[in-house]
Design an enzyme around this catalytic site. Structure first.
Site, mmCIF file in Angstrom:
data_model
loop_
_atom_site.group_PDB
_atom_site.id
_atom_site.type_symbol
_atom_site.label_atom_id
_atom_site.label_comp_id
_atom_site.label_asym_id
_atom_site.label_seq_id
_atom_site.Cartn_x
_atom_site.Cartn_y
_atom_site.Cartn_z
ATOM 1 N N ARG A 91 0.866 -1.178 0.000
ATOM 2 C CA ARG A 91 0.000 0.000 0.000
ATOM 3 C C ARG A 91 0.905 1.230 0.000
ATOM 4 O O ARG A 91 1.780 1.374 0.853
ATOM 5 C CB ARG A 91 -0.888 -0.008 1.250
ATOM 6 C CG ARG A 91 -1.669 1.295 1.537
ATOM 7 C CD ARG A 91 -2.685 1.583 0.461
ATOM 8 N NE ARG A 91 -3.697 2.552 0.867
ATOM 9 C CZ ARG A 91 -3.586 3.879 0.814
ATOM 10 N NH1 ARG A 91 -2.470 4.436 0.380
ATOM 11 N NH2 ARG A 91 -4.595 4.648 1.172
ATOM 12 N N GLU B 149 -11.395 5.584 -4.984
ATOM 13 C CA GLU B 149 -11.777 4.192 -4.765
ATOM 14 C C GLU B 149 -12.417 3.557 -5.996
ATOM 15 O O GLU B 149 -13.338 4.133 -6.588
ATOM 16 C CB GLU B 149 -12.760 4.098 -3.596
ATOM 17 C CG GLU B 149 -12.162 4.403 -2.250
ATOM 18 C CD GLU B 149 -11.199 3.326 -1.793
ATOM 19 O OE1 GLU B 149 -11.614 2.160 -1.659
ATOM 20 O OE2 GLU B 149 -10.017 3.654 -1.587
ATOM 21 N N ARG C 258 -1.465 -5.420 4.595
ATOM 22 C CA ARG C 258 -0.619 -4.886 3.530
ATOM 23 C C ARG C 258 0.545 -4.142 4.180
ATOM 24 O O ARG C 258 0.382 -3.570 5.256
ATOM 25 C CB ARG C 258 -1.412 -3.925 2.633
ATOM 26 C CG ARG C 258 -2.623 -4.534 1.978
ATOM 27 C CD ARG C 258 -3.417 -3.516 1.168
ATOM 28 N NE ARG C 258 -3.923 -2.432 1.996
ATOM 29 C CZ ARG C 258 -4.783 -1.503 1.568
ATOM 30 N NH1 ARG C 258 -5.205 -1.526 0.308
ATOM 31 N NH2 ARG C 258 -5.210 -0.556 2.381
#
Length: 245
Positions: A116, A124, A164
């Site tokens: 990330r 998004e 992540r």
């Protein structure tokens, strides 16, 4: 007196050739061998051993290590998957037998680190039945073109709630290594991360904010939208959470 006088004793000749376990030479050799073994184990564990997934990244590596690898897929505008290739081509990745980077999806399963990007938030994409945010497709396409199928170096900061690794990522473009998050902000494909918790910037916060302000002034990317219609990724996610309550 020995007789004859020219004779010599062989009684202790075998003992004279036995190694002395207390001699300085023996002790030094043992210390050197132990040091070499420990150093080799340290180098392997920290610099040569391949890390298959973010779950395998020890907390002691965060903020201290970077990972070099090949981007195998881009899933959203601010995250992607990296196949860790420690040592890169120098250690045979990509050309030595047994050091090929998989391409088939089944071979990549549980073999990539989910990264990330630190310090930024991209619009998004559609997830879990929620509609896509404006400019999410453009941000995804931009990131795919910029890092897809390329070698990158990820400087590890922390892990998020989705397991992540949050990292500042650099990729070579031309003769220079570019900060991916910074370039996304310059292109107007992301905003500076706004959440009050979990924010990681890797000492780049001021540069990120300057890049965002310039993109906003120049009205590039998502900043082309009229102000009354513009919703940041953070605001968009907050609105979705409110709907689910």
């Amino acid at each position: 007196m020995k007789w004859p006088p020219w004779s010599f004793s062989t009684t202790n000749s075998h003992d004279n050739h036995r190694p002395s376990y207390t001699s300085p030479e023996f002790i030094i050799a043992c210390i050197a061998a132990s040091t070499s073994a420990l150093l080799g184990a340290h180098v392997y564990r920290n610099y040569v051993r391949r890390i298959p997934t973010a779950s395998h990244i020890s907390p002691r590596l965060l903020r201290r290590r970077s990972l070099f690898g090949h981007v195998t897929s881009v899933g959203d505008g601010d995250n992607f998957r990296v196949f860790h290739t420690p040592g890169g081509r120098l250690l045979g990745w990509g050309w030595l037998p047994g050091r090929k980077i998989p391409t088939a999806r089944k071979d990549l399963k549980d073999q990539t680190v989910h990264v990330r990007l630190a310090g930024i938030d991209a619009p998004e994409c559609a997830h879990f039945g929620n509609k896509a945010q404006p400019y999410s497709a453009e941000a995804l396409a931009w990131l795919k073109a910029y890092v897809g199928d390329r070698r990158v170096r990820a400087y590890l900061h922390s892990k998020d709630q989705f397991d992540r690794v949050v990292a500042t990522v650099k990729v070579r473009r031309g003769l220079q290594r570019r900060d991916v998050g910074l370039e996304m902000l310059k292109a107007g494909m992301a905003t500076v991360y706004e959440a009050k918790t979990g924010a990681e910037f890797g000492n780049m916060r001021s540069q990120y904010e300057e890049a965002e302000a310039r993109a906003k002034r120049m009205k590039v990317g998502l900043w082309r939208q009229p102000k009354r219609l513009r919703v940041s990724p953070h605001e968009y996610k907050q609105a979705l959470k409110q709907q689910q309550v």
